[in-house]
Design an enzyme around this catalytic site. Structure first.
Site, PDB file in Angstrom:
ATOM      1  N   ARG A  51       0.887  -1.215  -0.054  1.00  0.00           N
ATOM      2  CA  ARG A  51       0.059   0.104   0.096  1.00  0.00           C
ATOM      3  C   ARG A  51       0.964   1.305  -0.010  1.00  0.00           C
ATOM      4  O   ARG A  51       0.736   2.165  -0.945  1.00  0.00           O
ATOM      5  CB  ARG A  51      -0.818  -0.011   1.225  1.00  0.00           C
ATOM      6  CG  ARG A  51      -2.056   0.764   1.278  1.00  0.00           C
ATOM      7  CD  ARG A  51      -2.752   0.245   2.637  1.00  0.00           C
ATOM      8  NE  ARG A  51      -3.036  -1.438   2.701  1.00  0.00           N
ATOM      9  CZ  ARG A  51      -4.385  -1.761   2.245  1.00  0.00           C
ATOM     10  NH1 ARG A  51      -5.086  -0.787   1.496  1.00  0.00           N
ATOM     11  NH2 ARG A  51      -4.641  -2.926   2.086  1.00  0.00           N
ATOM     12  N   THR A  52       1.779   1.230   0.866  1.00  0.00           N
ATOM     13  CA  THR A  52       2.529   2.476   1.173  1.00  0.00           C
ATOM     14  C   THR A  52       3.419   2.623  -0.229  1.00  0.00           C
ATOM     15  O   THR A  52       3.484   3.778  -0.669  1.00  0.00           O
ATOM     16  CB  THR A  52       3.432   2.428   2.270  1.00  0.00           C
ATOM     17  OG1 THR A  52       2.529   2.208   3.351  1.00  0.00           O
ATOM     18  CG2 THR A  52       4.430   3.772   2.531  1.00  0.00           C
ATOM     19  N   LYS A  80      22.870 -10.694   0.774  1.00  0.00           N
ATOM     20  CA  LYS A  80      24.208 -11.155   0.904  1.00  0.00           C
ATOM     21  C   LYS A  80      24.944 -10.488   2.147  1.00  0.00           C
ATOM     22  O   LYS A  80      26.253 -10.365   2.139  1.00  0.00           O
ATOM     23  CB  LYS A  80      24.880 -10.574  -0.564  1.00  0.00           C
ATOM     24  CG  LYS A  80      24.198 -11.237  -1.702  1.00  0.00           C
ATOM     25  CD  LYS A  80      24.880 -10.418  -3.080  1.00  0.00           C
ATOM     26  CE  LYS A  80      24.243 -10.851  -4.203  1.00  0.00           C
ATOM     27  NZ  LYS A  80      23.954  -9.781  -5.211  1.00  0.00           N
ATOM     28  N   ARG A 101      11.520   2.004   3.580  1.00  0.00           N
ATOM     29  CA  ARG A 101      10.891   1.367   4.616  1.00  0.00           C
ATOM     30  C   ARG A 101      11.668   0.226   5.278  1.00  0.00           C
ATOM     31  O   ARG A 101      12.495  -0.798   4.327  1.00  0.00           O
ATOM     32  CB  ARG A 101       9.387   0.467   3.868  1.00  0.00           C
ATOM     33  CG  ARG A 101       8.884  -0.346   4.640  1.00  0.00           C
ATOM     34  CD  ARG A 101       8.119  -0.439   5.878  1.00  0.00           C
ATOM     35  NE  ARG A 101       7.039   0.658   5.821  1.00  0.00           N
ATOM     36  CZ  ARG A 101       5.867   0.417   5.908  1.00  0.00           C
ATOM     37  NH1 ARG A 101       5.506  -0.787   6.617  1.00  0.00           N
ATOM     38  NH2 ARG A 101       4.759   1.009   5.865  1.00  0.00           N
ATOM     39  N   HIS A 129       6.576   6.920  10.975  1.00  0.00           N
ATOM     40  CA  HIS A 129       5.919   6.933   9.656  1.00  0.00           C
ATOM     41  C   HIS A 129       5.139   8.172   9.514  1.00  0.00           C
ATOM     42  O   HIS A 129       3.856   8.343   9.252  1.00  0.00           O
ATOM     43  CB  HIS A 129       4.633   5.604   9.651  1.00  0.00           C
ATOM     44  CG  HIS A 129       4.298   5.418   8.363  1.00  0.00           C
ATOM     45  ND1 HIS A 129       4.860   5.760   7.076  1.00  0.00           N
ATOM     46  CD2 HIS A 129       3.279   4.420   8.057  1.00  0.00           C
ATOM     47  CE1 HIS A 129       4.520   5.258   6.172  1.00  0.00           C
ATOM     48  NE2 HIS A 129       3.305   4.531   6.760  1.00  0.00           N
TER      49      HIS A 129
END
Ligand SMILES: Nc1ncnc2c1ncn2[C@@H]1O[C@H](COP(=O)(O)OP(=O)(O)OP(=O)(O)O)[C@@H](O)[C@H]1O
Ligand SMILES: [Mg+2]
Ligand SMILES: [Zn+2]
Lengths: 301, 154
Positions: A51-52, A80, A101, A129
């Site tokens: 969504r974000t 890695k 994020r 956020h």
């Protein structure tokens, strides 16, 4: 200014909030602009959040910019064993702005310190956020016509819910009254209540929905997650207490709007969806305008 | 006061610093914060000494060493009541209480296991001291609070 990153909602002043909201209103009226032509925005999602991410990518596309990035850590070099610092320093060479994020708290602040391009925090674990908060504020102002003097109900998980904490901090500039509705074990943390007391902002705590909802201007719902309870019996006891149903909105104010950061599970019954007071899907659309405003203002466009 | 005198006689220094009124339990934290394990100066440590004001106390006496102001204030996290005595020619010429600093850089560990500073190597921790009396540190990165009770050194 080398770094105009947006990491935490407290990075912005009241004037900054208002400037972003005004700009978002402009983009709502004129969504398609070519001001990002020739610019590259990196969207680094170390943890999936469809969504974000889509909301950011939609915002960049509408502004005419290009997007590079990855959608979860397994498709990145983190797999890695690359450090966050090295990933960010590399990506900063390829982009004009990084949207990140990450599940680890504080990762966004750290990324903003090692990056030569601005970083927008799209969620760092349970911490911050800020673009969600700005779109919540935009939704509040748009539906109420103002930010001042509103009666805001925050419902559900008030202990771990980062969106309610950031919203509380940001709205504290606008003389609100808060009503908190949550189970005992997920109450608003003391530090936030102390903060409100210091600022002389009124708040009330409840363990379930009552008649008081008739005074609400905004009801902001959040999810009560099973994982938050150490005792499963405790969860079973409270899980249905924090569900909003259509009949509960009878007799509420005309201007009341119900917000939710989404995704919802069952905390808002689907019978609320057709009520004109349900605003959560429009709220998500406002996210695109708000992110257009944030990106363009960080890049001085 | 008798014991004070005895102690003085045995461990008298001509010039240097005496750090007094350290909580006995936190002596080793103070040593670590100041990096005293790495210096070669003559040094006397005393611990589990009776104190009139704070239970068992500890004391550190270091010859020929003088601290910069903010250098010494870093120990306030572990020993908020510590007193610094500057000794010149066997006498105390200056006494100073440590001050809890506004910022704590590169000393404390963040209590939050999900904090980036506990994941990625080589990040210098930074905290704002939000409560000087009880010692509460707000992490610059994850924004969580670390209290005196769960304070660990980096
Ligand atoms: N020349 C010295 N060498 C080593 N230690 C010393 C010397 N002079 C003083 N001290 C120590 O420094 C500390 C402070 O000395 P002071 O005479 O001021 O004692 P005090 O009056 O008990 O001070 P306070 O009120 O800070 O406890 C004491 O622990 C004392 O033993
Ligand atoms: Mg004494
Ligand atoms: Zn931290």
């Amino acid at each position: 200014m080398k770094n105009k990153s947006l990491v935490s909602i407290d990075d912005y002043t009241k004037e900054d909030y208002l400037r972003i909201l005004d700009k978002a209103a402009y983009f709502e009226a004129n969504p398609v602009q070519n001001i990002l032509t020739g610019k590259v925005v990196a969207t680094l999602f170390f943890e999936p959040s469809t969504r974000t991410r889509l909301s950011f990518e939609s915002a960049v596309n509408k502004l005419g910019g290009k997007i590079i990035g990855f959608t979860d850590a397994s498709s990145s070099s983190v797999q890695k064993g690359e450090s966050l610092k090295d990933t960010i320093k590399t990506v900063a060479n390829y982009s004009d702005l990084i949207v990140m994020r990450h599940p680890i708290e504080g990762s966004a602040r750290y990324a903003s310190e090692v990056s030569k391009v601005p970083v927008v925090n799209a969620g760092d674990g349970a911490n911050q956020h800020p673009t969600q908060t700005l779109l919540d504020m935009y939704s509040i102002r748009k539906t109420q016509g103002k930010l001042e003097d509103l009666n805001i109900f925050l419902v559900g998980d008030l202990k771990y819910g980062r969106t309610v904490h950031s919203l509380l901090m940001a709205m504290s500039h606008f003389n609100p009254t808060f009503n908190f509705i949550s189970p005992e074990s997920l109450k608003m943390p003391k530090e936030y209540k102390l903060f409100l007391e210091k600022k002389g902002i009124k708040y009330y705590e409840h363990e379930d929905f009552t008649e008081y909802i008739k005074e609400a201007d905004i009801v902001y719902m959040t999810r009560v997650q099973k994982e938050r309870f150490s005792d499963p019996i405790e969860y079973e006891k409270v899980k249905d207490v924090y569900i909003l149903r259509n009949e509960m909105l009878e007799g509420t104010k005309d201007n009341l709007r119900v917000l939710h950061p989404l995704p919802r599970v069952n905390e808002i019954n689907v019978d609320v969806d057709n009520n004109p007071k349900a605003y959560y899907f429009d709220q998500a659309l406002n996210g695109v305008y708000t992110r257009q405003a944030i990106i363009s203002s960080i890049l001085d466009l | 006061m008798n014991s004070d005198k005895k102690e003085l006689r045995v461990n008298a220094i001509k010039n240097g610093t005496v750090i007094d009124h350290i909580p006995a339990n936190d002596l080793f934290k103070v040593i670590k914060i100041l990096g005293l394990q790495n210096i070669t100066n003559t040094m006397t440590l005393g611990t589990n000494l009776e104190s009139k004001t704070q239970g068992k106390k500890a004391i550190i006496k270091i010859a020929e060493l003088f601290f910069e102001n903010d250098d010494i204030d870093r120990i306030a996290l572990a020993a908020p009541n510590a007193k610094l005595n500057i000794i010149k020619d066997y006498v105390v010429i200056e006494k100073r209480k440590v001050q809890v600093p506004d910022k704590v850089i590169g000393i404390a560990k963040c209590v939050n296991p999900k904090c980036i500073t506990n994941f990625e190597d080589n990040i210098v921790t930074k905290f704002t001291v939000v409560d000087k009396e009880h010692i509460a540190l707000k992490c610059h990165y994850c924004e969580k609070i670390t209290n005196k009770e769960n304070l660990r050194l980096q």
